[in-house]
Design a protein around this motif. Sequence first.
Motif, short mmCIF file in Angstrom:
data_model
loop_
_atom_site.label_atom_id
_atom_site.label_comp_id
_atom_site.label_asym_id
_atom_site.label_seq_id
_atom_site.Cartn_x
_atom_site.Cartn_y
_atom_site.Cartn_z
N THR A 365 49.07 -77.66 14.83
CA THR A 365 47.98 -77.02 14.09
C THR A 365 46.85 -76.61 15.03
O THR A 365 46.34 -75.50 14.98
N GLY A 366 46.46 -77.54 15.89
CA GLY A 366 45.35 -77.26 16.80
C GLY A 366 45.77 -76.57 18.08
O GLY A 366 44.96 -75.89 18.72
N LEU A 367 47.03 -76.73 18.47
CA LEU A 367 47.54 -76.16 19.72
C LEU A 367 48.68 -75.20 19.40
O LEU A 367 49.70 -75.61 18.84
N GLN A 368 48.49 -73.95 19.76
CA GLN A 368 49.46 -72.91 19.41
C GLN A 368 50.31 -72.55 20.61
O GLN A 368 49.84 -72.01 21.59
N SER A 369 51.63 -72.86 20.51
CA SER A 369 52.55 -72.53 21.59
C SER A 369 53.95 -72.96 21.18
O SER A 369 54.12 -73.98 20.49
N PRO A 370 54.98 -72.24 21.63
CA PRO A 370 56.35 -72.67 21.34
C PRO A 370 56.72 -74.01 21.96
O PRO A 370 57.67 -74.65 21.51
N ILE A 371 55.98 -74.44 22.98
CA ILE A 371 56.38 -75.67 23.68
C ILE A 371 55.68 -76.91 23.13
O ILE A 371 56.06 -78.03 23.48
N VAL A 372 54.67 -76.76 22.27
CA VAL A 372 53.89 -77.91 21.82
C VAL A 372 54.76 -78.94 21.12
O VAL A 372 54.60 -80.16 21.31
N LYS A 373 55.72 -78.47 20.33
CA LYS A 373 56.55 -79.41 19.57
C LYS A 373 57.42 -80.29 20.48
O LYS A 373 57.93 -81.33 20.05
N ASN A 374 57.57 -79.87 21.73
CA ASN A 374 58.39 -80.64 22.67
C ASN A 374 57.56 -81.48 23.65
O ASN A 374 58.10 -82.02 24.61
N LEU A 375 56.25 -81.56 23.38
CA LEU A 375 55.38 -82.37 24.21
C LEU A 375 54.74 -83.45 23.34
O LEU A 375 54.15 -83.14 22.30
N HIS A 376 54.83 -84.70 23.77
CA HIS A 376 54.27 -85.77 22.96
C HIS A 376 52.75 -85.81 23.10
O HIS A 376 52.16 -85.21 24.00
N GLU A 377 52.12 -86.58 22.22
CA GLU A 377 50.66 -86.58 22.13
C GLU A 377 50.01 -87.12 23.40
O GLU A 377 48.94 -86.64 23.79
N VAL A 378 50.64 -88.09 24.04
CA VAL A 378 50.06 -88.64 25.27
C VAL A 378 49.95 -87.55 26.33
O VAL A 378 48.93 -87.42 27.02
N ALA A 379 51.01 -86.75 26.45
CA ALA A 379 51.00 -85.67 27.43
C ALA A 379 49.96 -84.61 27.07
O ALA A 379 49.20 -84.14 27.94
N LEU A 380 49.92 -84.24 25.81
CA LEU A 380 48.97 -83.22 25.37
C LEU A 380 47.53 -83.69 25.58
O LEU A 380 46.67 -82.90 26.03
N LYS A 381 47.27 -84.94 25.29
CA LYS A 381 45.92 -85.47 25.47
C LYS A 381 45.53 -85.45 26.95
O LYS A 381 44.41 -85.06 27.31
#
Length: 600
Positions: A365-381
Amino acid sequence: MRTHYCGQVNSQLIGQEVRLCGWAHRRRDHGGVIFVDLRDREGLAQIVCDPDRPEMFAAAEAVRSEFCLRVTGKVRARPEGTVNPNIASGEVEILCHAMEILNASATPPFQLDEENLSESIRLQHRVIDLRRPQMQKSMQLRYQTARAFRRFLDDAGFMDIETPMLTKSTPEGARDYLVPSRVHPGQFFALPQSPQLFKQLLMVAGFDRYYQIVKCFRDEDLRADRQPEFTQVDIEASFMAEGEIVTLMEELIRAVFREVMAVELPNPFPRLSYGEAMDRYGSDKPDLRVNLELVEVADVLKDVSFKVFAGVANSPGGRIAALRVPGGATLTRGEIDAYTQFVGIYGARGLAYIKVNDVTQLNETGLQSPIVKNLHEVALKAIVERTGAQSGDLIFFGADKSKVVNDALGALRVRIGHEKNFLNGNPWEPVWIVDFPMFDFDETERRWTACHHPFTSPKDGHLELLQSDPGRCLAKAYDLALNGSELGGGSVRIHQPEVQESVFKVLGIGDEEAQLKFGFLLDALKYGAPPHGGLAFGLDRIVAMMAGAESIRDVIAFPKTQRAQCLLTDAPNSVDEKQLRELHIRLRQKVETQVEVGKG
């Protein structure tokens, strides 16, 4: 023949008679009064020709563009409302008393004030092109820059010493230009790629401060900032440590820019290690005018389900870097596609990205990209925190071998920085890059190669790494970059023969080969060679930057094309059979195109 240059005539000469020589830049007939704009290297002067002097007026009527003239006349103030503030002599004009046509001119191939000329036309008619005011300014700028270098170095006790143009081929690095010997059949001289070995020999000989503004030659693929023959300011000094050399060369560049450009460069210049420069900017000649930086994120992506990232993160020699673009969420798909195509030039196989719509929501929702669903929250943070991303930003990623990522994202950083104005506002940003690696490992040939050249000294405390771990060995090497271009580079040299022999061994150069190629240097080092080091600045590149030229060809009087040809003289060209026989050369096959004899 003359008393003044055209551009030097000013209001202080009103009432005086002057004699000027130059070329007819423009001729205008205004109802019986003829105006001739006379041009020389210093600028223009307006010549007024009245019909009350018949002989002079007849000469003026015959004048056409680029006629070579001598004019005698009296300086007077221009009538009110006709002052031209765009030229140095714009407040005055010369009332012509006598005009002599020194030489007529054929119709030039183009007008000197014509814009958007093709480079091939300009180079084919280089003599006319050099008459253009911009080229005149560039050549004067080049002269002034060389003079400033000489003045500083002369005052600092450096001696201008010439080194040979015909020397020995040492095929390391770029290809040599070879010159066949007539008196020694089957043997060749080489034109120097640099005076490196000779200036080291001069240090051993006791000339402890040397310089030379010298032509160098490299038979390599060409770009806008490369020429087969180029000019460098070559400098070497004995009994100076690495820091002392860097400090003195920094003073030199500040003095040159102050004298030539009236520009005060920072004091001191910032210094970055090679490793830090590559980590933060992806380049060993970073453009520090651009505010954007790369951030390493591979360590937090080792266990993500996005295989492209995970594979690189777990591979030796791989790198995953992020580049935050403030406000970049507004980039269109077309712009992102264009950037993706751009990084492909540097070997990147793609350009992943995340648009940060709402930094408080680390999900799709907050991050728009085809790859977001394949990155866990720790990595995104971790990515958001390290890049400092805010809502409305965009983050680009490069994931590949370190060189590919550095080249691709480093170039993308500069392009976006200039296109989107992520600039700090400083027109000149110099930076020293220090602590280079001694060696690179060539994966193709499976051997170590010298990063600078094989005569560079290892850092203090790194000598033992030559044999145990060459990849970790750092060099006493330093490059000076300005606005993303390398101005020059150098190093402290090896002055002890046993250290030089150790470096040769790392490079796979055995004793016999070393003696064959570099025996004269190794022998000289045995006779009390002093500690020494130096640097070479690229004069062509420095002047091009000062002039704001797109290519160094615009600041070289008679340059070659990107195909290493001189369109003015039609060189290289074929030679006759007699010349080949004298040089003991037989062509292996007849060729339709021109043969460049004596080239390797």
